[in-house]
Design a protein around this motif. Structure first.
Motif, PDB file in Angstrom:
ATOM      1  N   SER A   1     -15.113   6.363   4.852  1.00  0.00           N
ATOM      2  CA  SER A   1     -15.638   5.700   6.048  1.00  0.00           C
ATOM      3  C   SER A   1     -14.502   5.116   6.886  1.00  0.00           C
ATOM      4  O   SER A   1     -14.713   4.782   8.053  1.00  0.00           O
ATOM      5  N   ALA A   2     -13.313   4.948   6.304  1.00  0.00           N
ATOM      6  CA  ALA A   2     -12.153   4.414   7.028  1.00  0.00           C
ATOM      7  C   ALA A   2     -10.918   4.647   6.164  1.00  0.00           C
ATOM      8  O   ALA A   2     -11.047   4.957   4.981  1.00  0.00           O
TER       9      ALA A   2
ATOM     10  N   TYR B   1     -22.454   5.032  11.582  1.00  0.00           N
ATOM     11  CA  TYR B   1     -21.654   6.214  11.235  1.00  0.00           C
ATOM     12  C   TYR B   1     -21.309   7.006  12.506  1.00  0.00           C
ATOM     13  O   TYR B   1     -20.158   7.368  12.740  1.00  0.00           O
ATOM     14  N   HIS B   2     -22.325   7.269  13.320  1.00  0.00           N
ATOM     15  CA  HIS B   2     -22.080   8.108  14.504  1.00  0.00           C
ATOM     16  C   HIS B   2     -21.172   7.401  15.513  1.00  0.00           C
ATOM     17  O   HIS B   2     -20.306   8.030  16.123  1.00  0.00           O
ATOM     18  N   GLN B   3     -21.345   6.102  15.686  1.00  0.00           N
ATOM     19  CA  GLN B   3     -20.445   5.398  16.613  1.00  0.00           C
ATOM     20  C   GLN B   3     -19.018   5.378  16.064  1.00  0.00           C
ATOM     21  O   GLN B   3     -18.047   5.515  16.809  1.00  0.00           O
ATOM     22  N   SER B   4     -18.905   5.228  14.755  1.00  0.00           N
ATOM     23  CA  SER B   4     -17.569   5.262  14.140  1.00  0.00           C
ATOM     24  C   SER B   4     -16.914   6.619  14.377  1.00  0.00           C
ATOM     25  O   SER B   4     -15.727   6.709  14.699  1.00  0.00           O
ATOM     26  N   ALA B   5     -17.713   7.688  14.224  1.00  0.00           N
ATOM     27  CA  ALA B   5     -17.174   9.039  14.400  1.00  0.00           C
ATOM     28  C   ALA B   5     -16.680   9.237  15.832  1.00  0.00           C
ATOM     29  O   ALA B   5     -15.574   9.748  16.061  1.00  0.00           O
ATOM     30  N   SER B   6     -17.475   8.811  16.821  1.00  0.00           N
ATOM     31  CA  SER B   6     -17.055   8.993  18.223  1.00  0.00           C
ATOM     32  C   SER B   6     -15.841   8.133  18.541  1.00  0.00           C
ATOM     33  O   SER B   6     -14.950   8.553  19.276  1.00  0.00           O
ATOM     34  N   THR B   7     -15.830   6.930  18.018  1.00  0.00           N
ATOM     35  CA  THR B   7     -14.705   6.031  18.288  1.00  0.00           C
ATOM     36  C   THR B   7     -13.424   6.613  17.698  1.00  0.00           C
ATOM     37  O   THR B   7     -12.391   6.682  18.367  1.00  0.00           O
TER      38      THR B   7
ATOM     39  N   SER C   1     -24.945  10.687   2.974  1.00  0.00           N
ATOM     40  CA  SER C   1     -24.129  11.331   1.932  1.00  0.00           C
ATOM     41  C   SER C   1     -23.921  12.817   2.209  1.00  0.00           C
ATOM     42  O   SER C   1     -23.076  13.450   1.581  1.00  0.00           O
ATOM     43  N   THR C   2     -24.702  13.381   3.139  1.00  0.00           N
ATOM     44  CA  THR C   2     -24.512  14.800   3.468  1.00  0.00           C
ATOM     45  C   THR C   2     -23.630  14.977   4.702  1.00  0.00           C
ATOM     46  O   THR C   2     -23.238  16.092   5.028  1.00  0.00           O
ATOM     47  N   LEU C   3     -23.353  13.886   5.411  1.00  0.00           N
ATOM     48  CA  LEU C   3     -22.591  13.997   6.667  1.00  0.00           C
ATOM     49  C   LEU C   3     -21.088  14.095   6.374  1.00  0.00           C
ATOM     50  O   LEU C   3     -20.620  13.651   5.325  1.00  0.00           O
ATOM     51  N   PRO C   4     -20.319  14.691   7.295  1.00  0.00           N
ATOM     52  CA  PRO C   4     -18.878  14.855   7.040  1.00  0.00           C
ATOM     53  C   PRO C   4     -18.160  13.511   6.879  1.00  0.00           C
ATOM     54  O   PRO C   4     -18.567  12.518   7.490  1.00  0.00           O
ATOM     55  N   PRO C   5     -17.116  13.497   6.074  1.00  0.00           N
ATOM     56  CA  PRO C   5     -16.312  12.276   5.958  1.00  0.00           C
ATOM     57  C   PRO C   5     -15.666  11.955   7.306  1.00  0.00           C
ATOM     58  O   PRO C   5     -15.410  12.858   8.095  1.00  0.00           O
ATOM     59  N   LEU C   6     -15.396  10.672   7.552  1.00  0.00           N
ATOM     60  CA  LEU C   6     -14.767  10.285   8.821  1.00  0.00           C
ATOM     61  C   LEU C   6     -13.248  10.429   8.751  1.00  0.00           C
ATOM     62  O   LEU C   6     -12.599  10.681   9.754  1.00  0.00           O
ATOM     63  N   VAL C   7     -12.694  10.199   7.572  1.00  0.00           N
ATOM     64  CA  VAL C   7     -11.244  10.365   7.393  1.00  0.00           C
ATOM     65  C   VAL C   7     -11.064  11.227   6.147  1.00  0.00           C
ATOM     66  O   VAL C   7     -12.006  11.411   5.385  1.00  0.00           O
ATOM     67  N   PHE C   8      -9.886  11.755   5.950  1.00  0.00           N
ATOM     68  CA  PHE C   8      -9.702  12.504   4.714  1.00  0.00           C
ATOM     69  C   PHE C   8      -8.656  11.849   3.831  1.00  0.00           C
ATOM     70  O   PHE C   8      -7.852  11.024   4.284  1.00  0.00           O
TER      71      PHE C   8
ATOM     72  N   LEU D   1     -20.471   7.385   1.718  1.00  0.00           N
ATOM     73  CA  LEU D   1     -19.340   8.054   2.371  1.00  0.00           C
ATOM     74  C   LEU D   1     -18.157   8.249   1.422  1.00  0.00           C
ATOM     75  O   LEU D   1     -17.057   8.604   1.852  1.00  0.00           O
ATOM     76  N   THR D   2     -18.385   7.990   0.146  1.00  0.00           N
ATOM     77  CA  THR D   2     -17.314   8.159  -0.839  1.00  0.00           C
ATOM     78  C   THR D   2     -17.356   9.584  -1.398  1.00  0.00           C
ATOM     79  O   THR D   2     -18.391  10.045  -1.849  1.00  0.00           O
ATOM     80  N   ARG D   3     -16.237  10.243  -1.293  1.00  0.00           N
ATOM     81  CA  ARG D   3     -16.181  11.668  -1.626  1.00  0.00           C
ATOM     82  C   ARG D   3     -15.006  11.943  -2.565  1.00  0.00           C
ATOM     83  O   ARG D   3     -13.987  11.250  -2.524  1.00  0.00           O
ATOM     84  N   GLN D   4     -15.148  12.996  -3.357  1.00  0.00           N
ATOM     85  CA  GLN D   4     -14.088  13.359  -4.298  1.00  0.00           C
ATOM     86  C   GLN D   4     -13.080  14.260  -3.581  1.00  0.00           C
ATOM     87  O   GLN D   4     -13.459  15.259  -2.979  1.00  0.00           O
ATOM     88  N   ASP D   5     -11.831  13.895  -3.648  1.00  0.00           N
ATOM     89  CA  ASP D   5     -10.777  14.668  -3.008  1.00  0.00           C
ATOM     90  C   ASP D   5     -10.557  15.963  -3.788  1.00  0.00           C
ATOM     91  O   ASP D   5     -10.298  15.919  -4.993  1.00  0.00           O
TER      92      ASP D   5
END
Ligand code: PEP
Ligand code: CO
Length: 447
Positions: free
Chosen positions: A260-261, A158-164, A35-42, A246-250
């Motif tokens: 997350s996607a 999460y990390h593999q998703s980020a690199s991919t 929950s502290t890591l950056p979002p993968l998409v915005f 990974l759910t964040r408030q815009d």
């Protein structure tokens, strides 16, 4: 959806298909870190996909959603990511060039690490072990240790998703997807086949058109559209703790997005109207999908539409029908009619894979290309009959030369299945079978 939806409100609902994590504290620690890591998409990207899918709902574009059944932590290479993108770009070119409609490209990639299972355990050599639930949860290795759910895997996913995703973004915006490179996307083992040759001829035609346009002063330097494509990511939102983290408030709109996607879908086994998965996805702003199988009724479809897309926003909801080749017309037509009569702006996609899986004599799970194509034909026929738009296809595939699905132009037989059966979960079309499918779908779209 509960009136006061929150990223955690799914926790008050029955959540099926969740792993039995052995150590609550370790799970909480992993989720907290996520929950502290950056979002993968915005959020803006997710909204762009909703807009693009709105065009599909409106009959002006076609969705190609494709990729692995399950991504693997072990098969994680730059070439693998490039090849998976490449086959989707090839298929999209075939579809848009032949049928003349824009193709919305969505990968089952950069997050497709969790699998629903029909049984919690399986017998391996007489020993009962927890089922494999995807690399986000446990290992496919049939040992007690391998099959024990390990929350560290959530972070690795999460990390593999980020690199991919990072590499995908570089490819699609950095020149790899330039239209002048259509020939280069044709892989060796594909280009030597009949489908590959057919693709080469189409690529020649595109080359000729590009030369003509260049002569008119239009090229990829003046037209960024020829140089880059939009490519979106998606996966089944199965492990709800991961998705919640990974759910964040815009900050722009105040709405919640599952970052997350770009697109998330609900599986056939988790689509219960009062269940946790529907509750969770009802509240996020992303475009969402929901698989629907042959047992669903028109009323249940309307209930899902109402819960998941109450404001009837075009592109918000994609219903992914996976009926089976024999059942598709009977089962689908009443659902299409119900959605149409109620005025719901549904994107209708066809998953011709999951209703056509069976176990071959040697014990391998497989699908026959003929059944896959038959389900797609039945899907198109149903839409023709009901006056609705066949919005897209949802395919499990790989560009690799695997032998997992039977049939195809260069036919794969039962006896070939063991040769290169590499999937982590369900059998995928190989590069040639995928390209052939794209040509067949293009024919149906043209009509
Ligand atoms: C899948 O898409 O891999 C899957 C498990 O599908 P379904 O939920 O339709 O069975
Ligand atoms: Co699958």
């Amino acid at each position: 959806m509960t009136e006061t939806w929150a990223p955690s409100s799914w926790r008050d609902r029955p959540a099926v298909q969740q792993p039995s994590w052995p150590d609550d504290a370790a799970l909480e620690a992993a989720l907290k870190q996520l929950s502290t890591l950056p979002p993968l998409v915005f959020a803006g990207e997710a909204r762009n996909l909703t807009t693009a899918l709105g065009q599909v709902a409106d009959g002006k574009a076609f969705l190609l959603q494709a990729g692995d059944c399950a991504e693997s932590f072990d098969a994680f290479t730059a070439d693998g990511i490039r090849d998976r993108l490449q086959i989707i770009l090839q298929m999209a070119i075939v579809l848009s060039y032949s049928a003349g409609v824009p193709i919305v490209k969505v990968g089952r990639i950069a997050g497709q690490f969790a699998k629903p299972r029909s049984a919690d355990t399986e017998l391996v050599g007489g020993v009962e072990l927890p089922s494999f639930r995807g690399h986000m949860v446990n290992d496919i290795l049939p040992t007690a240790a391998g099959r024990t759910p390990n929350p560290e895997r959530l972070l690795q996913a999460y990390h593999q998703s980020a690199s991919t995703l990072n590499l995908l973004r570089a490819f699609v915006k950095g020149g790899f997807a330039d239209l002048s490179r259509v020939h280069e996307w044709n892989q060796q083992f594909v280009s030597s086949s009949r489908e590959g040759q057919r693709y080469e001829r189409l690529a020649d035609e595109i080359d000729r058109a590009l030369r003509f346009m260049r002569a008119c002063g239009i090229d990829s330097e003046t037209q960024p559209n020829l140089h880059e494509v939009d490519f979106f990511t998606s996966h089944e939102a199965l492990i709800l703790g991961y998705e919640e983290a990974l759910t964040r408030q815009d900050s722009l709109t105040g709405d919640w997005y599952d970052c997350s996607a770009h697109m998330l879908w609900i599986g056939e086994r988790t689509r219960h109207p009062g269940g946790a998965h529907v509750e969770f996805l009802a509240g996020v702003g992303n475009p969402i999908g929901c698989k629907i199988g042959p047992t669903i009724t028109p009323d249940e479809v309307l209930e899902l539409c109402q819960t998941l897309n109450p404001h009837r926003q075009p592109g918000r909801l994609t219903l992914i029908a996976r009926m089976g080749a024999d059942a598709v017309e009977d089962r689908l037509r009443p659902l299409l009619a119900a959605g149409r009569d109620a005025g719901h702006p549904v994107v209708w996609a066809c998953d011709p894979m999951h209703g056509n899986t069976y176990t071959a004599e040697g014990g391998r799970k497989t699908r026959h290309v003929d059944a896959v194509l038959r389900e797609i034909s039945g899907f198109f026929a149903s839409h023709r009959a009901e006056g609705t738009w066949p919005g897209g296809v949802h395919i499990e595939l790989t560009s690799d030369d695997v032998t997992e699905c039977l049939g195809g132009v260069e036919e794969i037989f039962d006896a070939d299945l063991d040769t290169r059966y590499e999937t982590m979960c369900d059998p995928r079309l190989n590069g040639r079978q995928s390209l052939d499918l794209a040509f067949q779908v293009a024919e149906l779209l043209k009509r």
